[in-house]
Design a protein around this motif. Structure first.
Motif, PDB file in Angstrom:
ATOM      1  N   THR A 149       0.792  -1.221   0.000  1.00  0.00           N
ATOM      2  CA  THR A 149       0.000   0.000   0.000  1.00  0.00           C
ATOM      3  C   THR A 149       0.830   1.279   0.000  1.00  0.00           C
ATOM      4  N   ASP A 150       1.978   1.278   0.724  1.00  0.00           N
ATOM      5  CA  ASP A 150       2.794   2.494   0.771  1.00  0.00           C
ATOM      6  C   ASP A 150       3.287   2.863  -0.607  1.00  0.00           C
ATOM      7  N   LEU A 151       3.777   1.845  -1.303  1.00  0.00           N
ATOM      8  CA  LEU A 151       4.303   2.112  -2.651  1.00  0.00           C
ATOM      9  C   LEU A 151       3.186   2.510  -3.618  1.00  0.00           C
ATOM     10  N   LEU A 152       2.057   1.863  -3.423  1.00  0.00           N
ATOM     11  CA  LEU A 152       0.932   2.166  -4.317  1.00  0.00           C
ATOM     12  C   LEU A 152       0.530   3.629  -4.240  1.00  0.00           C
ATOM     13  N   GLN A 153       0.613   4.148  -2.998  1.00  0.00           N
ATOM     14  CA  GLN A 153       0.264   5.560  -2.779  1.00  0.00           C
ATOM     15  C   GLN A 153       1.137   6.467  -3.641  1.00  0.00           C
ATOM     16  N   GLN A 154       2.412   6.031  -3.781  1.00  0.00           N
ATOM     17  CA  GLN A 154       3.327   6.846  -4.589  1.00  0.00           C
ATOM     18  C   GLN A 154       3.064   6.665  -6.084  1.00  0.00           C
ATOM     19  N   LEU A 193      -7.220  -3.150  -3.057  1.00  0.00           N
ATOM     20  CA  LEU A 193      -6.084  -2.400  -2.515  1.00  0.00           C
ATOM     21  C   LEU A 193      -6.279  -0.911  -2.679  1.00  0.00           C
ATOM     22  N   ALA A 194      -6.662  -0.527  -3.900  1.00  0.00           N
ATOM     23  CA  ALA A 194      -6.807   0.907  -4.177  1.00  0.00           C
ATOM     24  C   ALA A 194      -7.900   1.105  -5.206  1.00  0.00           C
ATOM     25  N   PHE A 195      -8.475   2.320  -5.186  1.00  0.00           N
ATOM     26  CA  PHE A 195      -9.560   2.597  -6.146  1.00  0.00           C
ATOM     27  C   PHE A 195      -9.629   4.088  -6.425  1.00  0.00           C
ATOM     28  N   SER A 196     -10.162   4.395  -7.584  1.00  0.00           N
ATOM     29  CA  SER A 196     -10.343   5.814  -7.909  1.00  0.00           C
ATOM     30  C   SER A 196     -11.488   6.356  -7.071  1.00  0.00           C
ATOM     31  N   PRO A 197     -11.369   7.593  -6.640  1.00  0.00           N
ATOM     32  CA  PRO A 197     -12.446   8.137  -5.794  1.00  0.00           C
ATOM     33  C   PRO A 197     -13.781   8.263  -6.551  1.00  0.00           C
ATOM     34  N   ASN A 198     -13.727   8.294  -7.909  1.00  0.00           N
ATOM     35  CA  ASN A 198     -14.997   8.458  -8.655  1.00  0.00           C
ATOM     36  C   ASN A 198     -15.624   7.125  -9.035  1.00  0.00           C
ATOM     37  N   TYR A 233     -12.530   5.057 -14.116  1.00  0.00           N
ATOM     38  CA  TYR A 233     -12.071   4.754 -12.758  1.00  0.00           C
ATOM     39  C   TYR A 233     -11.233   3.482 -12.804  1.00  0.00           C
ATOM     40  N   ILE A 234     -10.339   3.366 -11.779  1.00  0.00           N
ATOM     41  CA  ILE A 234      -9.463   2.187 -11.710  1.00  0.00           C
ATOM     42  C   ILE A 234      -9.663   1.531 -10.351  1.00  0.00           C
ATOM     43  N   ARG A 235      -9.564   0.230 -10.314  1.00  0.00           N
ATOM     44  CA  ARG A 235      -9.556  -0.503  -9.038  1.00  0.00           C
ATOM     45  C   ARG A 235      -8.437  -1.537  -9.103  1.00  0.00           C
ATOM     46  N   LEU A 256      -5.332   7.587  -6.656  1.00  0.00           N
ATOM     47  CA  LEU A 256      -6.198   6.558  -6.088  1.00  0.00           C
ATOM     48  C   LEU A 256      -6.297   6.677  -4.573  1.00  0.00           C
ATOM     49  N   CYS A 257      -7.431   6.192  -4.070  1.00  0.00           N
ATOM     50  CA  CYS A 257      -7.581   6.104  -2.630  1.00  0.00           C
ATOM     51  C   CYS A 257      -7.108   4.717  -2.232  1.00  0.00           C
ATOM     52  N   ILE A 258      -6.305   4.679  -1.165  1.00  0.00           N
ATOM     53  CA  ILE A 258      -5.811   3.380  -0.699  1.00  0.00           C
ATOM     54  C   ILE A 258      -6.777   2.873   0.359  1.00  0.00           C
TER      55      ILE A 258
END
Ligand code: ADP
Length: 465
Positions: A71-76, A120-125, A109-111, A81-83
């Protein structure tokens, strides 16, 4: 119901059928076109989603961290995306935005899921409420409670980091996770609705135009039937009229004979002569009517034979010479040296030529002349009957071949004409696939020309009816 109402009803029925069939065909082809258009849009939309997912997959592949908690890397990597289980930072800096992402963030949107199918992560929309567990179906169409539709593509996400993992481990973890790319179908649905309206509007317009066109077309189709019906009615009226006059005079003569006092019995033979003449006239009229009907109905299916026109013209000139001499008319013929044959019915051809010669004699004053000539022209034979008679006014020339048409009514009747002679002549010519024409000038004379196909050795052998 009178004939007008009957024809109007038939026209209406025909127009309704036309409209129904044409409307059906039009709407079917419209439906097919609309379907093809929607299908093409849908395919383009899926291709676009798939290509975005592919691009994302290829860009992500070398960056994905091998760790079990990425998750940390994904944030970067995905600042957009929202984690999961972390506060969602919705406004990434412009630099972060360029790290990785899709340019059209409003529509797409991406998930991201790990290989245990956990989000793990998703687009806020992303559309709400989307479940946090993975549905691995490749293509899905989702609908929110508000009725907004989304189309979503799911693909396996591979990571370059797993390339070095031993085979067994790779078998257990064949993928890093899953990527879902979806897009709103708002634009597609709007286009669909626009198409629907266009189709409904176009259909109504086409239906209206079809109804008008059907009404006009059915009118055109009914016209010849109506005209033929009117001609038939006119013919019946004319035939009845023609039969009524001789019948009335015949009855009057018979009545006169019956009332004759015995002392005037010497008048009976003369009166009986009149009855005989009227009877002949009636029987001639009925025979002509029957002949005309049989010619037009094509019921005489006799086999055609080669007929010598030379013989027909020569025989008739001889036969009618006496009639011509009685009124001091010079009747002559001009025949070619070679024999001309046509395929046909001899009795009908005799009738045709005799009608023309008899008319020429009848409508030519004493001292005039009638010339009948026969000549070959290429593959055709022409018979011309030329007289120096009273002629036919130009405006009547097109009518004289109609049944019961008389230019000089009184004269024709007095000389026993039934008004059917030229109609019979035309019907015979048509049955022999020929042509009949007239050229005439008042007080100068008339020329009737008949053109018939010459019999060849080939068609002499073929049966012809
Ligand atoms: P009809 O029995 O009255 O002769 P036809 O059908 O033979 O009937 O001819 C129709 C009309 O055409 C005649 O009434 C006559 O007025 C005109 N007609 C035909 N042949 C001639 C001709 N050779 N010269 C002048 N008028 C003619």
């Amino acid at each position: 119901m009178n004939s007008r109402q009957l024809f109007r009803r038939s026209r209406l029925r025909l127009a309704a059928w036309y409209a129904l069939v044409m409307g059906g065909i039009l709407s079917l082809s419209g439906l097919c076109m609309a379907r093809a258009l929607v299908q093409a849009n849908w395919v383009a939309l899926e291709r676009e989603i798939e290509s975005i997912a592919g691009t994302l997959h290829d860009s992500l592949e070398p960056m994905l961290p091998p760790s079990k908690a990425p998750t940390d890397l994904l944030q970067q990597i995905f600042p957009d995306l929202c984690i999961v289980e972390q506060p969602c930072e919705l406004n990434p800096s412009p630099i972060q935005r360029h790290t990785i992402g899709i340019s059209d963030r409003t529509n797409y949107y991406i998930r991201l899921f790990d290989n245990q199918e956990n989000l793990l992560a998703f687009s806020p929309n992303q559309p709400e409420p989307l479940p946090s567990n993975l549905n691995p179906t490749t293509w899905q169409t989702l609908q929110t409670k508000e009725g907004n539709r989304y189309h979503q593509f799911t693909t396996i996400l591979h990571s370059a980091a797993y390339a070095h993992v031993p085979e067994e481990a790779a078998y257990e973890h064949p993928s890093w996770g899953y990527l879902q790319v979806g897009r709103t179908l708002a634009a597609f649905d709007a286009e669909l609705q626009r198409l629907q309206w266009i189709f409904i509007g176009g259909f109504l317009l086409a239906l209206g135009l079809t109804a008008i066109a059907s009404w006009l077309l059915s009118g055109l189709a009914m016209q010849p039937i109506y005209q033929s019906y009117q001609r038939q009615q006119q013919f019946t009226a004319n035939a009845a009229h023609e039969l009524r006059s001789p019948l009335a005079s015949l009855l009057a003569t018979v009545e006169a004979i019956l009332r004759l006092p015995p002392e005037q019995s010497e008048q009976v033979p003369a009166l009986l002569k009149t009855v005989e003449r009227q009877g002949h006239r009636l029987s001639q009229l009925v025979a002509d009517l029957l002949l005309l009907a049989s010619l037009e109905e094509d019921t005489t299916a006799k086999l055609a034979q080669p007929c010598s026109l030379n013989d027909i013209v020569a025989d008739l000139t001889e036969e009618l010479a006496e009639l011509a001499a009685m009124t001091d008319i010079n009747l002559s013929s001009q025949l070619p040296d070679l024999e001309i044959h046509v395929m046909g019915h001899e009795s009908q051809l005799y009738r045709l030529v005799s009608n023309l010669i008899a008319n020429a004699i009848q409508y030519t004053p004493s001292g005039g002349s009638v010339v009948v000539s026969l000549a070959p022209h290429d593959r055709f034979a022409t018979i011309t009957v030329k007289d120096t008679g009273i002629g036919i006014p130009a405006k009547e020339q097109s009518r004289i071949f109609e049944r019961f048409c008389r230019v000089n009514g009184d004269r024709s009747r007095k000389s026993g004409g039934t008004g059917l002679g030229l109609a019979i002549a035309r019907a015979i010519v048509h049955r022999h696939q020929g042509q009949i024409t007239v050229k005439s000038e008042v007080d100068q004379g008339s020329v009737f020309t008949v053109r018939l196909g010459i019999a060849t050795e080939k068609n002499k052998k073929q049966p012809w009816t």
